[in-house]
Design a protein around this motif. Structure first.
Motif, PDB file in Angstrom:
ATOM      1  N   PHE A 210     -64.002 -47.267 -21.192  1.00 16.73           N
ATOM      2  CA  PHE A 210     -65.198 -46.586 -20.677  1.00 16.73           C
ATOM      3  C   PHE A 210     -64.799 -45.547 -19.629  1.00 16.73           C
ATOM      4  CE2 PHE A 210     -68.359 -46.375 -17.253  1.00 16.73           C
ATOM      5  CZ  PHE A 210     -69.467 -45.930 -17.950  1.00 16.73           C
ATOM      6  N   LEU A 211     -65.455 -44.391 -19.651  1.00 16.34           N
ATOM      7  CA  LEU A 211     -65.232 -43.378 -18.617  1.00 16.34           C
ATOM      8  C   LEU A 211     -66.540 -42.683 -18.298  1.00 16.34           C
ATOM      9  CD1 LEU A 211     -63.431 -41.634 -16.784  1.00 16.34           C
ATOM     10  CD2 LEU A 211     -63.095 -40.093 -18.721  1.00 16.34           C
ATOM     11  N   GLY A 212     -66.910 -42.679 -17.033  1.00 11.41           N
ATOM     12  CA  GLY A 212     -68.087 -41.965 -16.576  1.00 11.41           C
ATOM     13  C   GLY A 212     -67.734 -41.062 -15.409  1.00 11.41           C
ATOM     14  N   VAL A 213     -68.361 -39.898 -15.354  1.00  9.10           N
ATOM     15  CA  VAL A 213     -68.171 -38.952 -14.253  1.00  9.10           C
ATOM     16  C   VAL A 213     -69.511 -38.808 -13.539  1.00  9.10           C
ATOM     17  CG1 VAL A 213     -67.478 -36.631 -13.588  1.00  9.10           C
ATOM     18  CG2 VAL A 213     -66.386 -37.737 -15.545  1.00  9.10           C
ATOM     19  N   PHE A 214     -69.566 -39.284 -12.301  1.00 10.85           N
ATOM     20  CA  PHE A 214     -70.798 -39.275 -11.523  1.00 10.85           C
ATOM     21  C   PHE A 214     -70.669 -38.246 -10.405  1.00 10.85           C
ATOM     22  CE2 PHE A 214     -70.462 -43.306 -13.556  1.00 10.85           C
ATOM     23  CZ  PHE A 214     -71.759 -43.743 -13.800  1.00 10.85           C
ATOM     24  N   PRO A 215     -71.584 -37.285 -10.341  1.00 12.07           N
ATOM     25  CA  PRO A 215     -71.488 -36.276  -9.277  1.00 12.07           C
ATOM     26  C   PRO A 215     -71.882 -36.871  -7.922  1.00 12.07           C
ATOM     27  CG  PRO A 215     -73.524 -35.986 -10.485  1.00 12.07           C
ATOM     28  CD  PRO A 215     -72.765 -37.086 -11.192  1.00 12.07           C
ATOM     29  N   ILE A 216     -71.125 -36.574  -6.911  1.00 15.53           N
ATOM     30  CA  ILE A 216     -71.481 -36.986  -5.552  1.00 15.53           C
ATOM     31  C   ILE A 216     -72.195 -35.853  -4.834  1.00 15.53           C
ATOM     32  CG2 ILE A 216     -70.554 -37.760  -3.323  1.00 15.53           C
ATOM     33  CD1 ILE A 216     -68.371 -39.203  -4.824  1.00 15.53           C
ATOM     34  N   ASP A 217     -71.856 -34.633  -5.177  1.00 17.32           N
ATOM     35  CA  ASP A 217     -72.568 -33.470  -4.669  1.00 17.32           C
ATOM     36  C   ASP A 217     -72.456 -32.369  -5.711  1.00 17.32           C
ATOM     37  OD1 ASP A 217     -70.028 -32.254  -4.403  1.00 17.32           O
ATOM     38  OD2 ASP A 217     -69.833 -32.913  -2.318  1.00 17.32           O
ATOM     39  N   ASP A 218     -72.929 -31.184  -5.367  1.00 13.91           N
ATOM     40  CA  ASP A 218     -72.858 -30.073  -6.319  1.00 13.91           C
ATOM     41  C   ASP A 218     -71.708 -29.132  -5.995  1.00 13.91           C
ATOM     42  OD1 ASP A 218     -73.827 -29.001  -3.993  1.00 13.91           O
ATOM     43  OD2 ASP A 218     -75.670 -28.192  -4.850  1.00 13.91           O
ATOM     44  N   LYS A 219     -70.744 -29.623  -5.233  1.00 13.45           N
ATOM     45  CA  LYS A 219     -69.606 -28.801  -4.812  1.00 13.45           C
ATOM     46  C   LYS A 219     -68.298 -29.283  -5.443  1.00 13.45           C
ATOM     47  CE  LYS A 219     -71.755 -27.709  -0.348  1.00 13.45           C
ATOM     48  NZ  LYS A 219     -73.018 -28.423  -0.652  1.00 13.45           N
ATOM     49  N   GLY A 220     -68.385 -30.133  -6.475  1.00 10.65           N
ATOM     50  CA  GLY A 220     -67.190 -30.553  -7.177  1.00 10.65           C
ATOM     51  C   GLY A 220     -66.655 -31.907  -6.790  1.00 10.65           C
ATOM     52  N   ARG A 221     -67.317 -32.608  -5.882  1.00 14.04           N
ATOM     53  CA  ARG A 221     -66.875 -33.959  -5.560  1.00 14.04           C
ATOM     54  C   ARG A 221     -67.516 -34.914  -6.562  1.00 14.04           C
ATOM     55  NH1 ARG A 221     -68.417 -37.658  -0.334  1.00 14.04           N
ATOM     56  NH2 ARG A 221     -67.085 -39.435  -0.838  1.00 14.04           N
ATOM     57  N   VAL A 222     -66.700 -35.693  -7.279  1.00 13.60           N
ATOM     58  CA  VAL A 222     -67.207 -36.573  -8.320  1.00 13.60           C
ATOM     59  C   VAL A 222     -66.585 -37.960  -8.196  1.00 13.60           C
ATOM     60  CG1 VAL A 222     -67.581 -34.649  -9.921  1.00 13.60           C
ATOM     61  CG2 VAL A 222     -65.443 -35.939 -10.034  1.00 13.60           C
ATOM     62  N   ARG A 223     -67.281 -38.932  -8.754  1.00 11.16           N
ATOM     63  CA  ARG A 223     -66.801 -40.307  -8.854  1.00 11.16           C
ATOM     64  C   ARG A 223     -66.431 -40.565 -10.311  1.00 11.16           C
ATOM     65  NH1 ARG A 223     -68.629 -45.392  -7.149  1.00 11.16           N
ATOM     66  NH2 ARG A 223     -68.262 -44.626  -5.038  1.00 11.16           N
ATOM     67  N   LEU A 224     -65.200 -40.977 -10.538  1.00 12.04           N
ATOM     68  CA  LEU A 224     -64.775 -41.403 -11.857  1.00 12.04           C
ATOM     69  C   LEU A 224     -64.801 -42.923 -11.909  1.00 12.04           C
ATOM     70  CD1 LEU A 224     -61.639 -39.113 -12.392  1.00 12.04           C
ATOM     71  CD2 LEU A 224     -64.000 -38.647 -13.030  1.00 12.04           C
ATOM     72  N   ILE A 225     -65.465 -43.484 -12.916  1.00 12.30           N
ATOM     73  CA  ILE A 225     -65.448 -44.923 -13.158  1.00 12.30           C
ATOM     74  C   ILE A 225     -64.918 -45.131 -14.563  1.00 12.30           C
ATOM     75  CG2 ILE A 225     -66.805 -47.032 -13.407  1.00 12.30           C
ATOM     76  CD1 ILE A 225     -68.724 -45.993 -11.360  1.00 12.30           C
ATOM     77  N   GLY A 226     -63.879 -45.914 -14.692  1.00 15.13           N
ATOM     78  CA  GLY A 226     -63.289 -46.145 -15.997  1.00 15.13           C
ATOM     79  C   GLY A 226     -62.743 -47.546 -16.119  1.00 15.13           C
TER      80      GLY A 226
END
Length: 510
Positions: A210-226
Protein backbone atom coordinates in the motif's frame (compact mmCIF):
# COMPACT_ATOMS: atom_id res chain seq x y z
CA UNK A 1 -13.89 15.75 45.99
CA UNK A 2 -11.79 18.23 43.96
CA UNK A 3 -11.69 16.17 40.75
CA UNK A 4 -14.90 15.02 39.17
CA UNK A 5 -13.19 13.36 36.19
CA UNK A 6 -9.62 12.05 36.00
CA UNK A 7 -8.43 11.80 32.39
CA UNK A 8 -5.52 9.50 31.59
CA UNK A 9 -3.76 10.57 28.39
CA UNK A 10 -3.32 14.00 26.80
CA UNK A 11 -3.49 13.23 23.12
CA UNK A 12 -6.20 14.89 21.00
CA UNK A 13 -8.94 12.63 22.43
CA UNK A 14 -8.11 13.34 26.08
CA UNK A 15 -7.65 17.06 25.42
CA UNK A 16 -10.98 17.31 23.59
CA UNK A 17 -12.73 15.49 26.44
CA UNK A 18 -11.16 17.85 28.98
CA UNK A 19 -12.22 20.90 26.96
CA UNK A 20 -15.83 19.79 26.50
CA UNK A 21 -16.16 18.89 30.18
CA UNK A 22 -14.56 22.13 31.35
CA UNK A 23 -16.88 24.16 29.13
CA UNK A 24 -19.81 22.46 30.88
CA UNK A 25 -18.51 23.26 34.36
CA UNK A 26 -16.98 19.88 35.23
CA UNK A 27 -13.74 19.87 37.23
CA UNK A 28 -11.12 17.72 35.51
CA UNK A 29 -7.58 16.55 36.06
CA UNK A 30 -5.65 15.40 33.00
CA UNK A 31 -2.34 13.56 33.23
CA UNK A 32 0.09 12.09 30.73
CA UNK A 33 3.20 9.97 31.23
CA UNK A 34 5.13 11.79 28.49
CA UNK A 35 7.32 14.76 29.25
CA UNK A 36 6.01 16.98 26.45
CA UNK A 37 3.33 17.11 23.74
CA UNK A 38 3.98 15.28 20.50
CA UNK A 39 6.46 16.89 18.14
CA UNK A 40 5.62 14.90 15.00
CA UNK A 41 2.61 15.20 12.72
CA UNK A 42 1.25 11.64 13.29
CA UNK A 43 -2.56 11.80 12.76
CA UNK A 44 -3.37 14.28 10.03
CA UNK A 45 -6.97 14.24 8.87
CA UNK A 46 -9.91 16.08 10.39
CA UNK A 47 -13.20 15.07 8.82
CA UNK A 48 -16.18 17.30 8.16
CA UNK A 49 -18.17 15.99 11.14
CA UNK A 50 -15.35 16.83 13.52
CA UNK A 51 -15.15 20.35 12.11
CA UNK A 52 -18.91 20.74 12.59
CA UNK A 53 -18.68 19.69 16.23
CA UNK A 54 -15.62 21.87 16.85
CA UNK A 55 -17.86 24.91 16.36
CA UNK A 56 -19.13 24.33 19.90
CA UNK A 57 -15.76 25.43 21.28
CA UNK A 58 -14.86 27.96 18.57
CA UNK A 59 -12.13 25.61 17.37
CA UNK A 60 -13.17 25.25 13.75
CA UNK A 61 -11.90 28.57 12.41
CA UNK A 62 -8.37 28.32 13.88
CA UNK A 63 -8.14 24.68 12.77
CA UNK A 64 -9.07 25.60 9.21
CA UNK A 65 -6.80 28.64 9.21
CA UNK A 66 -3.85 26.58 10.44
CA UNK A 67 -4.31 23.59 8.16
CA UNK A 68 -4.79 22.56 4.56
CA UNK A 69 -8.00 21.35 2.98
CA UNK A 70 -7.76 18.51 0.47
CA UNK A 71 -10.09 19.03 -2.49
CA UNK A 72 -9.80 15.56 -4.06
CA UNK A 73 -8.48 11.99 -3.88
CA UNK A 74 -6.66 10.44 -6.85
CA UNK A 75 -6.12 6.77 -7.77
CA UNK A 76 -2.93 5.87 -9.66
CA UNK A 77 -2.07 2.80 -11.74
CA UNK A 78 1.14 2.16 -13.70
CA UNK A 79 2.38 5.69 -13.19
CA UNK A 80 -0.82 7.34 -14.45
CA UNK A 81 -3.76 8.90 -12.64
CA UNK A 82 -6.72 6.56 -13.22
CA UNK A 83 -9.49 8.32 -11.25
CA UNK A 84 -10.11 11.56 -9.33
CA UNK A 85 -12.89 12.10 -6.77
CA UNK A 86 -13.45 15.82 -6.05
CA UNK A 87 -14.64 16.29 -2.45
CA UNK A 88 -15.77 19.89 -2.88
CA UNK A 89 -18.24 19.04 -5.63
CA UNK A 90 -19.57 15.98 -3.81
CA UNK A 91 -19.97 17.49 -0.34
CA UNK A 92 -21.38 20.86 -1.38
CA UNK A 93 -24.78 21.29 0.27
CA UNK A 94 -24.18 18.45 2.73
CA UNK A 95 -21.89 20.22 5.20
CA UNK A 96 -20.25 23.61 5.68
CA UNK A 97 -16.93 21.78 5.27
CA UNK A 98 -17.03 19.77 2.01
CA UNK A 99 -13.39 18.70 2.09
CA UNK A 100 -10.87 16.56 3.91
CA UNK A 101 -8.88 18.85 6.18
CA UNK A 102 -5.25 18.28 7.11
CA UNK A 103 -4.17 19.60 10.50
CA UNK A 104 -1.08 17.78 11.83
CA UNK A 105 -1.39 16.31 15.30
CA UNK A 106 1.44 18.35 16.82
CA UNK A 107 -0.28 21.60 15.80
CA UNK A 108 -3.62 20.17 16.85
CA UNK A 109 -2.40 19.29 20.34
CA UNK A 110 -0.80 22.72 20.81
CA UNK A 111 -4.10 24.43 19.98
CA UNK A 112 -6.09 22.21 22.34
CA UNK A 113 -3.56 22.68 25.16
CA UNK A 114 -3.61 26.44 24.67
CA UNK A 115 -7.42 26.45 24.95
CA UNK A 116 -7.28 24.31 28.08
CA UNK A 117 -4.75 26.61 29.69
CA UNK A 118 -6.98 29.58 28.92
CA UNK A 119 -9.67 27.71 30.89
CA UNK A 120 -7.25 27.27 33.80
CA UNK A 121 -6.41 23.59 33.22
CA UNK A 122 -2.81 22.39 32.95
CA UNK A 123 -1.81 19.00 31.57
CA UNK A 124 0.23 17.29 34.31
CA UNK A 125 3.14 15.49 32.66
CA UNK A 126 5.55 12.74 33.69
CA UNK A 127 2.72 11.23 35.72
CA UNK A 128 1.40 7.74 35.04
CA UNK A 129 -1.46 5.64 36.29
CA UNK A 130 -0.30 2.69 38.39
CA UNK A 131 -3.67 1.27 39.38
CA UNK A 132 -7.13 2.29 40.54
CA UNK A 133 -9.97 0.87 42.60
CA UNK A 134 -13.63 1.30 41.71
CA UNK A 135 -15.70 2.30 44.74
CA UNK A 136 -19.48 2.62 45.09
CA UNK A 137 -19.46 6.36 44.32
CA UNK A 138 -15.99 7.12 42.99
CA UNK A 139 -12.59 5.76 41.97
CA UNK A 140 -9.32 5.93 43.88
CA UNK A 141 -6.31 6.04 41.55
CA UNK A 142 -2.67 5.44 42.36
CA UNK A 143 -0.40 7.76 40.37
CA UNK A 144 3.39 7.75 40.02
CA UNK A 145 5.22 11.03 39.53
CA UNK A 146 8.52 11.83 37.78
CA UNK A 147 10.53 11.19 40.95
CA UNK A 148 8.99 7.74 41.41
CA UNK A 149 6.88 8.83 44.36
CA UNK A 150 3.28 7.63 44.36
CA UNK A 151 0.15 9.51 45.38
CA UNK A 152 -3.58 8.82 45.57
CA UNK A 153 -6.14 10.70 43.51
CA UNK A 154 -9.88 10.40 44.09
CA UNK A 155 -12.40 11.26 41.39
CA UNK A 156 -15.99 10.43 40.54
CA UNK A 157 -14.97 8.93 37.17
CA UNK A 158 -11.80 7.90 35.35
CA UNK A 159 -11.49 7.98 31.56
CA UNK A 160 -8.78 6.08 29.70
CA UNK A 161 -7.60 8.10 26.72
CA UNK A 162 -4.27 6.33 27.03
CA UNK A 163 -3.97 4.62 23.68
CA UNK A 164 -3.62 1.09 22.41
CA UNK A 165 -1.67 -0.08 25.48
CA UNK A 166 -4.22 1.47 27.82
CA UNK A 167 -3.55 0.95 31.51
CA UNK A 168 -7.18 1.78 32.28
CA UNK A 169 -8.34 -1.00 29.95
CA UNK A 170 -5.95 -3.44 31.60
CA UNK A 171 -7.18 -2.56 35.08
CA UNK A 172 -10.86 -3.05 34.25
CA UNK A 173 -10.01 -6.30 32.45
CA UNK A 174 -11.80 -5.55 29.22
CA UNK A 175 -10.55 -7.70 26.36
CA UNK A 176 -9.17 -6.26 23.15
CA UNK A 177 -10.04 -8.84 20.49
CA UNK A 178 -8.84 -8.47 16.93
CA UNK A 179 -5.54 -8.97 15.20
CA UNK A 180 -2.38 -7.41 13.85
CA UNK A 181 -1.65 -6.75 10.19
CA UNK A 182 1.40 -8.74 9.17
CA UNK A 183 2.60 -5.89 6.98
CA UNK A 184 5.10 -3.43 8.39
CA UNK A 185 3.95 0.15 7.95
CA UNK A 186 6.25 3.05 7.34
CA UNK A 187 5.50 6.74 7.56
CA UNK A 188 7.62 9.57 6.22
CA UNK A 189 7.09 13.30 6.21
CA UNK A 190 9.01 14.77 3.30
CA UNK A 191 9.37 17.90 1.23
CA UNK A 192 8.74 16.94 -2.39
CA UNK A 193 7.90 18.18 -5.84
CA UNK A 194 6.00 16.51 -8.66
CA UNK A 195 2.44 15.76 -9.75
CA UNK A 196 1.56 13.93 -6.54
CA UNK A 197 2.72 16.87 -4.42
CA UNK A 198 -0.08 19.12 -5.65
CA UNK A 199 -2.02 19.39 -2.38
CA UNK A 200 -4.37 16.49 -3.12
CA UNK A 201 -4.50 12.91 -1.78
CA UNK A 202 -2.97 10.21 -3.97
CA UNK A 203 -3.26 6.40 -3.69
CA UNK A 204 -1.12 4.02 -5.76
CA UNK A 205 -2.96 0.78 -6.60
CA UNK A 206 -0.16 -0.95 -8.49
CA UNK A 207 1.26 -3.42 -6.02
CA UNK A 208 0.38 -5.23 -2.83
CA UNK A 209 2.49 -2.74 -0.88
CA UNK A 210 0.00 0.00 0.00
CA UNK A 211 1.18 3.55 -0.74
CA UNK A 212 -0.64 6.79 -0.01
CA UNK A 213 0.53 10.39 -0.41
CA UNK A 214 -1.20 12.78 1.99
CA UNK A 215 -0.62 16.52 1.59
CA UNK A 216 0.34 18.38 4.75
CA UNK A 217 0.24 21.75 3.05
CA UNK A 218 0.13 23.18 -0.46
CA UNK A 219 3.86 23.92 -0.53
CA UNK A 220 5.10 20.39 -1.22
CA UNK A 221 5.23 18.93 2.27
CA UNK A 222 3.62 15.47 2.12
CA UNK A 223 3.14 12.39 4.28
CA UNK A 224 3.95 9.05 2.71
CA UNK A 225 2.28 6.00 4.27
CA UNK A 226 3.24 2.62 2.89
CA UNK A 227 3.74 -1.02 3.74
CA UNK A 228 6.67 -3.39 3.45
CA UNK A 229 6.05 -7.12 3.17
CA UNK A 230 9.27 -8.74 1.91
CA UNK A 231 12.41 -9.59 3.84
CA UNK A 232 12.90 -5.92 4.66
CA UNK A 233 9.95 -6.16 7.06
CA UNK A 234 12.06 -8.36 9.32
CA UNK A 235 14.61 -5.59 9.68
CA UNK A 236 12.28 -2.81 10.80
CA UNK A 237 14.73 -1.27 13.24
CA UNK A 238 17.36 -0.93 10.52
CA UNK A 239 15.12 0.44 7.75
CA UNK A 240 15.74 3.92 6.41
CA UNK A 241 13.72 6.01 4.00
CA UNK A 242 15.99 5.08 1.12
CA UNK A 243 15.05 1.43 1.60
CA UNK A 244 11.36 2.05 0.87
CA UNK A 245 11.21 5.18 -1.29
CA UNK A 246 11.70 3.82 -4.81
CA UNK A 247 8.04 3.06 -5.43
CA UNK A 248 6.84 6.55 -4.50
CA UNK A 249 9.54 8.13 -6.60
CA UNK A 250 9.02 5.92 -9.64
CA UNK A 251 5.24 5.29 -9.67
CA UNK A 252 4.05 8.70 -8.53
CA UNK A 253 6.94 10.67 -9.99
CA UNK A 254 7.87 12.36 -6.73
CA UNK A 255 11.12 14.21 -6.28
CA UNK A 256 11.97 14.03 -2.56
CA UNK A 257 14.08 16.99 -1.50
CA UNK A 258 14.16 16.50 2.26
CA UNK A 259 13.05 13.86 4.77
CA UNK A 260 11.70 15.47 7.95
CA UNK A 261 10.63 12.31 9.78
CA UNK A 262 10.64 8.57 9.14
CA UNK A 263 9.32 5.73 11.27
CA UNK A 264 8.04 2.16 11.02
CA UNK A 265 5.28 0.45 12.99
CA UNK A 266 2.76 -2.39 13.03
CA UNK A 267 -0.99 -1.74 12.96
CA UNK A 268 -3.70 -3.61 14.84
CA UNK A 269 -7.43 -3.90 14.20
CA UNK A 270 -9.18 -4.33 17.54
CA UNK A 271 -12.26 -3.23 19.50
CA UNK A 272 -12.47 -3.66 23.27
CA UNK A 273 -15.25 -5.74 24.78
CA UNK A 274 -16.63 -2.89 26.88
CA UNK A 275 -16.40 0.90 26.71
CA UNK A 276 -17.56 1.23 30.33
CA UNK A 277 -17.14 -0.64 33.55
CA UNK A 278 -18.41 1.01 36.72
CA UNK A 279 -16.87 4.46 37.02
CA UNK A 280 -14.29 3.82 34.28
CA UNK A 281 -14.58 4.56 30.56
CA UNK A 282 -12.44 3.88 27.50
CA UNK A 283 -12.18 6.45 24.71
CA UNK A 284 -10.32 6.59 21.39
CA UNK A 285 -7.43 4.20 20.76
CA UNK A 286 -7.88 2.69 24.22
CA UNK A 287 -11.19 1.32 22.92
CA UNK A 288 -10.57 0.72 19.21
CA UNK A 289 -7.71 0.76 16.72
CA UNK A 290 -7.59 0.03 13.00
CA UNK A 291 -5.68 0.68 9.81
CA UNK A 292 -5.15 4.30 8.72
CA UNK A 293 -7.37 3.77 5.67
CA UNK A 294 -9.73 6.72 5.34
CA UNK A 295 -8.21 8.89 8.06
CA UNK A 296 -10.83 7.82 10.60
CA UNK A 297 -8.95 7.00 13.81
CA UNK A 298 -8.46 10.34 15.54
CA UNK A 299 -11.88 11.58 14.39
CA UNK A 300 -13.56 8.53 15.90
CA UNK A 301 -11.79 9.13 19.21
CA UNK A 302 -12.89 12.76 19.21
CA UNK A 303 -16.45 11.61 18.48
CA UNK A 304 -16.22 9.27 21.48
CA UNK A 305 -15.07 12.11 23.70
CA UNK A 306 -17.86 14.49 22.69
CA UNK A 307 -20.49 11.76 23.06
CA UNK A 308 -19.30 10.97 26.58
CA UNK A 309 -18.68 14.56 27.72
CA UNK A 310 -22.26 15.82 27.72
CA UNK A 311 -23.47 12.67 29.47
CA UNK A 312 -20.86 12.91 32.22
CA UNK A 313 -21.67 16.59 32.67
CA UNK A 314 -25.41 15.86 32.94
CA UNK A 315 -24.94 13.10 35.53
CA UNK A 316 -22.40 15.04 37.59
CA UNK A 317 -24.73 18.06 37.69
CA UNK A 318 -27.60 15.89 38.89
CA UNK A 319 -29.58 16.43 35.70
CA UNK A 320 -29.67 12.75 34.72
CA UNK A 321 -29.34 9.33 36.37
CA UNK A 322 -26.17 7.26 36.12
CA UNK A 323 -27.81 4.95 33.58
CA UNK A 324 -27.51 7.73 30.98
CA UNK A 325 -23.80 6.82 30.88
CA UNK A 326 -24.64 3.32 29.65
CA UNK A 327 -25.73 4.87 26.36
CA UNK A 328 -22.10 5.82 25.65
CA UNK A 329 -21.13 2.21 24.97
CA UNK A 330 -24.46 1.45 23.31
CA UNK A 331 -23.92 4.25 20.80
CA UNK A 332 -20.19 4.09 20.15
CA UNK A 333 -19.21 0.41 20.23
CA UNK A 334 -21.35 -0.54 17.24
CA UNK A 335 -19.88 2.26 15.16
CA UNK A 336 -16.35 1.28 16.20
CA UNK A 337 -16.93 -2.34 15.16
CA UNK A 338 -18.35 -1.31 11.78
CA UNK A 339 -15.46 1.09 11.22
CA UNK A 340 -12.83 -1.53 12.03
CA UNK A 341 -14.53 -4.01 9.68
CA UNK A 342 -14.76 -1.43 6.88
CA UNK A 343 -11.18 -0.19 7.12
CA UNK A 344 -10.03 -3.81 7.32
CA UNK A 345 -11.82 -4.63 4.04
CA UNK A 346 -10.40 -1.55 2.31
CA UNK A 347 -6.88 -2.23 3.52
CA UNK A 348 -7.13 -5.93 2.67
CA UNK A 349 -8.17 -5.04 -0.89
CA UNK A 350 -5.31 -2.57 -1.24
CA UNK A 351 -2.70 -5.05 0.01
CA UNK A 352 -3.99 -8.44 -1.18
CA UNK A 353 -1.39 -10.56 -2.97
CA UNK A 354 -1.62 -12.75 -6.03
CA UNK A 355 -2.48 -12.43 -9.72
CA UNK A 356 -6.22 -12.04 -9.16
CA UNK A 357 -5.70 -9.28 -6.58
CA UNK A 358 -3.24 -7.50 -8.86
CA UNK A 359 -5.73 -7.74 -11.73
CA UNK A 360 -8.50 -6.30 -9.57
CA UNK A 361 -6.37 -3.35 -8.49
CA UNK A 362 -4.60 -2.54 -11.73
CA UNK A 363 -7.16 -3.43 -14.40
CA UNK A 364 -10.68 -3.66 -12.98
CA UNK A 365 -10.69 -1.02 -10.22
CA UNK A 366 -9.26 1.76 -12.46
CA UNK A 367 -12.10 1.14 -14.92
CA UNK A 368 -14.92 0.68 -12.40
CA UNK A 369 -13.99 3.54 -10.06
CA UNK A 370 -14.30 6.32 -12.67
CA UNK A 371 -17.56 4.78 -13.93
CA UNK A 372 -19.03 4.43 -10.44
CA UNK A 373 -18.05 7.93 -9.36
CA UNK A 374 -19.90 9.43 -12.31
CA UNK A 375 -23.09 8.71 -10.38
CA UNK A 376 -23.95 11.38 -7.85
CA UNK A 377 -25.39 8.84 -5.40
CA UNK A 378 -22.12 6.89 -5.32
CA UNK A 379 -19.99 10.01 -4.86
CA UNK A 380 -22.29 11.26 -2.12
CA UNK A 381 -22.26 7.91 -0.30
CA UNK A 382 -18.46 7.84 -0.37
CA UNK A 383 -18.23 11.38 0.96
CA UNK A 384 -20.83 10.80 3.69
CA UNK A 385 -18.95 7.72 4.85
CA UNK A 386 -15.45 9.18 4.92
CA UNK A 387 -16.57 12.52 6.38
CA UNK A 388 -18.48 10.72 9.20
CA UNK A 389 -21.62 12.79 8.60
CA UNK A 390 -23.37 9.44 8.11
CA UNK A 391 -22.73 8.38 11.73
CA UNK A 392 -26.06 7.90 13.49
CA UNK A 393 -27.54 6.52 16.70
CA UNK A 394 -30.78 5.07 15.34
CA UNK A 395 -30.65 2.11 17.72
CA UNK A 396 -29.78 4.16 20.78
CA UNK A 397 -32.06 4.03 23.83
CA UNK A 398 -32.00 7.85 23.65
CA UNK A 399 -33.54 8.00 20.13
CA UNK A 400 -37.29 8.30 19.62
CA UNK A 401 -39.46 9.01 16.59
CA UNK A 402 -39.31 9.89 12.90
CA UNK A 403 -40.47 13.00 11.09
CA UNK A 404 -40.15 12.96 7.32
CA UNK A 405 -36.87 11.38 6.28
CA UNK A 406 -35.21 12.32 9.54
CA UNK A 407 -35.01 9.69 12.25
CA UNK A 408 -34.06 10.18 15.85
CA UNK A 409 -30.36 9.40 16.10
CA UNK A 410 -29.53 11.18 12.85
CA UNK A 411 -27.06 14.00 12.54
CA UNK A 412 -29.17 17.09 11.89
CA UNK A 413 -29.06 17.88 8.15
CA UNK A 414 -27.22 21.12 7.45
CA UNK A 415 -29.21 23.75 5.59
CA UNK A 416 -28.13 27.29 4.71
CA UNK A 417 -31.21 28.78 3.10
CA UNK A 418 -32.76 32.21 3.03
CA UNK A 419 -29.58 33.64 4.47
CA UNK A 420 -29.95 31.50 7.63
CA UNK A 421 -27.59 28.70 8.73
CA UNK A 422 -29.48 26.15 10.81
CA UNK A 423 -26.20 25.09 12.44
CA UNK A 424 -25.61 28.52 13.97
CA UNK A 425 -27.54 27.68 17.20
CA UNK A 426 -25.58 24.42 17.56
CA UNK A 427 -22.60 26.34 18.88
CA UNK A 428 -24.36 26.24 22.24
CA UNK A 429 -23.85 23.03 24.25
CA UNK A 430 -27.31 22.12 25.50
CA UNK A 431 -30.71 20.73 24.60
CA UNK A 432 -32.59 22.68 21.94
CA UNK A 433 -35.65 22.36 19.74
CA UNK A 434 -35.75 23.13 16.01
CA UNK A 435 -38.94 23.80 14.09
CA UNK A 436 -38.93 24.41 10.34
CA UNK A 437 -42.04 26.44 9.62
CA UNK A 438 -44.09 27.71 12.57
CA UNK A 439 -44.05 26.74 16.24
CA UNK A 440 -47.21 26.50 18.31
CA UNK A 441 -47.54 28.92 21.22
CA UNK A 442 -47.82 25.94 23.60
CA UNK A 443 -44.49 24.59 22.41
CA UNK A 444 -42.81 27.96 22.81
CA UNK A 445 -44.21 28.28 26.33
CA UNK A 446 -42.96 24.81 27.31
CA UNK A 447 -39.48 25.55 26.03
CA UNK A 448 -39.37 28.87 27.88
CA UNK A 449 -40.53 27.27 31.13
CA UNK A 450 -37.96 24.48 30.90
CA UNK A 451 -35.07 26.56 29.63
CA UNK A 452 -34.78 24.71 26.32
CA UNK A 453 -33.73 26.84 23.37
CA UNK A 454 -36.34 27.04 20.63
CA UNK A 455 -35.16 27.92 17.13
CA UNK A 456 -37.75 28.46 14.42
CA UNK A 457 -36.68 28.63 10.78
CA UNK A 458 -38.92 30.07 8.08
CA UNK A 459 -39.94 27.23 5.78
CA UNK A 460 -37.83 26.92 2.64
CA UNK A 461 -37.88 24.46 -0.27
CA UNK A 462 -34.42 23.33 0.86
CA UNK A 463 -35.89 22.11 4.16
CA UNK A 464 -38.33 19.85 2.35
CA UNK A 465 -35.56 18.57 0.05
CA UNK A 466 -33.47 17.67 3.12
CA UNK A 467 -36.31 15.59 4.55
CA UNK A 468 -37.78 17.91 7.19
CA UNK A 469 -41.52 18.00 7.85
CA UNK A 470 -43.04 21.44 8.00
CA UNK A 471 -43.91 22.54 11.58
CA UNK A 472 -42.55 19.28 13.07
CA UNK A 473 -40.47 19.24 16.25
CA UNK A 474 -36.84 18.12 16.29
CA UNK A 475 -35.24 17.88 19.73
CA UNK A 476 -31.44 18.03 19.59
CA UNK A 477 -29.09 16.60 22.18
CA UNK A 478 -26.13 18.62 23.48
CA UNK A 479 -23.93 16.83 20.92
CA UNK A 480 -26.29 18.04 18.14
CA UNK A 481 -27.77 14.65 17.17
CA UNK A 482 -31.56 14.34 16.88
CA UNK A 483 -33.00 12.85 20.07
CA UNK A 484 -36.70 13.16 19.26
CA UNK A 485 -38.53 13.72 15.99
CA UNK A 486 -42.25 14.38 16.29
CA UNK A 487 -44.66 15.55 13.59
CA UNK A 488 -47.29 16.76 16.09
CA UNK A 489 -44.83 19.21 17.69
CA UNK A 490 -46.79 18.81 20.91
CA UNK A 491 -45.04 19.83 24.14
CA UNK A 492 -46.36 16.60 25.68
CA UNK A 493 -43.91 14.68 23.50
CA UNK A 494 -41.01 16.64 25.01
CA UNK A 495 -42.34 16.16 28.51
CA UNK A 496 -42.70 12.43 27.90
CA UNK A 497 -39.19 12.13 26.46
CA UNK A 498 -37.42 13.82 29.35
CA UNK A 499 -39.54 12.03 31.93
CA UNK A 500 -38.83 8.62 30.39
CA UNK A 501 -35.07 9.22 30.61
CA UNK A 502 -35.26 11.13 33.91
CA UNK A 503 -33.32 13.98 32.31
CA UNK A 504 -33.65 17.61 33.28
CA UNK A 505 -32.43 19.91 30.51
CA UNK A 506 -29.22 21.36 31.94
CA UNK A 507 -30.01 24.89 30.87
CA UNK A 508 -33.18 24.91 32.98
CA UNK A 509 -31.60 23.71 36.24
CA UNK A 510 -30.12 26.16 38.67
Amino acid sequence: MPNEVLIIGAGPTGLVLALWLTRQGVSVRIIDKTSEPGTTSRALALQARTLELYRQLDLTDPVIAGGHHVPAVNMWVEGQRAARLPFEDVGAGLTPYPFLHIFPQDQHERLLIERLEQAGIQVERNIELVDFADRPDSILARLRGPDGAEQDCEARYIVGCDGARSRVRNVIGSGFPGGTYRQLFYVADVNATGTAANGELHIDLDEADFLGVFPIDDKGRVRLIGTVRDERADQASDLEFGDVSNRAIQHLKLQVDEVNWFSTYHVHHRVTDHFRKGHAFLVGDAAHIHSPAGGQGMNTGIGDAINLAWKLASVLAGHAPDRLLDSYEAERIGFARRLVATTDRVFSFATAEGRVADLMRTRIAPVLLPLATRFEAVREYMFRTVSQIMVNYHDSPLSRGTAGHIRAGDRLPWIAAGGVDNYAPLKEIGWQVHVYGQAHAELAAWCTTHGVGLHVFAWQPEHEAAGFVRDALYLLRPDTYVALADTTAAPDSLQSYFAAHQITPASSAA
